[in-house]
Design an enzyme around this catalytic site. Structure first.
Site, PDB file in Angstrom:
ATOM      1  N   GLU A  54       0.853  -1.191   0.000  1.00  0.00           N
ATOM      2  CA  GLU A  54       0.000   0.000   0.000  1.00  0.00           C
ATOM      3  C   GLU A  54       0.889   1.241   0.000  1.00  0.00           C
ATOM      4  OE1 GLU A  54      -3.765   2.023   2.369  1.00  0.00           O
ATOM      5  OE2 GLU A  54      -2.767   0.275   3.227  1.00  0.00           O
ATOM      6  N   LYS A 185      -3.077 -14.468  18.771  1.00  0.00           N
ATOM      7  CA  LYS A 185      -3.505 -14.152  17.408  1.00  0.00           C
ATOM      8  C   LYS A 185      -5.014 -14.140  17.243  1.00  0.00           C
ATOM      9  CE  LYS A 185       0.883 -15.990  15.966  1.00  0.00           C
ATOM     10  NZ  LYS A 185       1.637 -17.179  15.546  1.00  0.00           N
ATOM     11  N   ASP A 261       6.429 -11.945  13.801  1.00  0.00           N
ATOM     12  CA  ASP A 261       5.352 -12.838  13.382  1.00  0.00           C
ATOM     13  C   ASP A 261       4.173 -11.975  12.969  1.00  0.00           C
ATOM     14  OD1 ASP A 261       3.263 -14.643  13.134  1.00  0.00           O
ATOM     15  OD2 ASP A 261       3.848 -15.840  14.875  1.00  0.00           O
ATOM     16  N   HIS A 356      -4.784   9.144  -2.373  1.00  0.00           N
ATOM     17  CA  HIS A 356      -4.592   7.775  -2.862  1.00  0.00           C
ATOM     18  C   HIS A 356      -4.488   7.759  -4.382  1.00  0.00           C
ATOM     19  CE1 HIS A 356      -4.965   4.674   0.370  1.00  0.00           C
ATOM     20  NE2 HIS A 356      -5.308   5.748   1.060  1.00  0.00           N
TER      21      HIS A 356
END
Length: 369
Positions: A54, A185, A261, A356
């Site tokens: 991005e 997670k 991670d 953007h």
């Protein structure tokens, strides 16, 4: 990997074992900043690496970093707490038996600390919390893990502790080495409340003139948007202990660039943004209770990661844990840079999409919004 601060490089795909590396899936990486930081875990100015597809994220975070350099103390990152957790499950015949086992475990806390110390010279048992559901006893084990993020260290210690409990506490049997009360997670209330990893709050007081010149808005507009969007909007959506615009964007890019991670952005992106108009000046903070980062351990020996951690000042000869604390502080400061920039853009109709469109259709992704 070598790079100038503004250059785009690629973070190569890494494989395990003897399988050939697939170089066809690089992740673009840029060094942004420098950002200015102070606090109890990091001081000074440093560029930070962000690996992302991005591309507008780079100039957005860069704008926040520029603002940090226009404030004497920059972004103040306060490390509040640190601990890695692993939960285990044991089973009794009934709730009374589970309660008796929990009491016995509490009474043996120092004994359990000694067991933990034998599994690693860096692991330290900090607390044991428990929940009882009928005959089920869930134990949430909390550890200090030095400069490691501590997943494997905590699991190794938990395995030894579980064996010890089953051997010395009567009336309980094995349930599971992982019982989802950690919580790993997954976005949960327990992590938001108790924390998992490094708990850091980053804040900054931006003068009125800087808000107006660099962010093209006002403190009052940002504070109101934070309330209506981040707080009320997230409440309507059913968010869990979280009220922010896009912590996950900055965290994933930072995690990938520094060998973390990446799946830990699930709980890592839980956090609360606070904004206040102080007579035209903007007080702005980002609180992240679940920053799971480390400077040693799996993946940290890769050349690109080693280079990033060295340039970030996280490979220096410091007391155990200090390099990881610095990394967590830099992660929180990076999140603040991107969060502040995005919220400011969203106070102005059309600015976000225009940025953007302009950045994604050009090669000028180094330009600040």
């Amino acid at each position: 990997m070598t790079t100038t601060p503004s250059a785009t490089t690629t973070l190569p795909a890494q494989t395990s074992g003897t399988a050939p590396q697939d170089a066809s899936t690089p992740i673009p990486l840029r060094w942004i900043g420098p950002l200015r930081i102070s606090g109890n875990a990091a001081e000074g100015e440093t560029h930070v690496p962000l690996a992302t597809y991005e591309s507008p994220l780079w100039p957005s975070v860069s704008r926040g970093a520029r603002i940090s350099r226009e404030v004497d103390t920059g972004i103040t990152a306060t490390l509040v707490d640190e601990r890695m957790t692993r939960s285990v499950l044991v089973e009794a015949r009934d709730a009374q038996g589970a309660h008796a086992a929990a009491q016995a475990i509490d009474d043996r806390f120092e004994e359990l600390r000694a067991v933990t110390g034998k599994t690693s010279r860096f692991a330290e048992l900090l607390a044991v919390r428990h929940e009882i559901v009928g005959p089920l006893l869930y134990l949430r084990l909390e550890f200090a893990t030095g400069d490691a993020s501590g997943h494997n260290m905590a699991t190794l210690a938990a395995d030894a502790l579980l064996t010890h409990v089953l051997t010395h506490i009567p009336g309980v049997t094995y349930g599971s080495i992982s019982a989802n009360y950690c919580t790993d997670k997954k976005a949960t209330a327990v992590n938001g409340i108790l924390g998992r990893g490094r708990n850091v709050t980053a804040d900054i007081l931006v003068p009125h003139a800087v808000v107006q010149q660099r962010l093209h808005t006002t403190a009052a507009r940002i504070a109101r948007l934070n309330t209506t969007k981040n707080l009320i909007g997230t409440m309507l959506a059913g968010g869990i202990r979280s009220a922010n615009a896009h912590y996950a964007n900055m965290l994933l890019a930072f995690y990938l660039a520094t060998g973390q991670d990446a799946a830990n952005i699930v709980e890592g992106s839980q956090g609360i943004t606070y904004a206040e108009d102080r007579d035209g000046d903007l007080y702005f903070s980002c609180t992240l209770p679940n920053l799971i980062v480390g400077t040693v351990g799996n993946g940290k020996q890769l050349p690109c990661v080693e280079d990033a951690l060295t340039r970030l000042g996280c490979r220096q000869d410091r007391p155990t844990g200090a390099n990881a604390r610095r990394l967590a502080a830099l992660a929180a400061a990076t999140v603040l840079c991107g969060e502040l920039s995005l919220l400011a853009a969203q106070t102005n109709p059309g600015e976000l999409m225009a940025a953007h469109t302009r950045l994604e259709r050009s090669t000028g992704a180094d330009d600040e919004q």
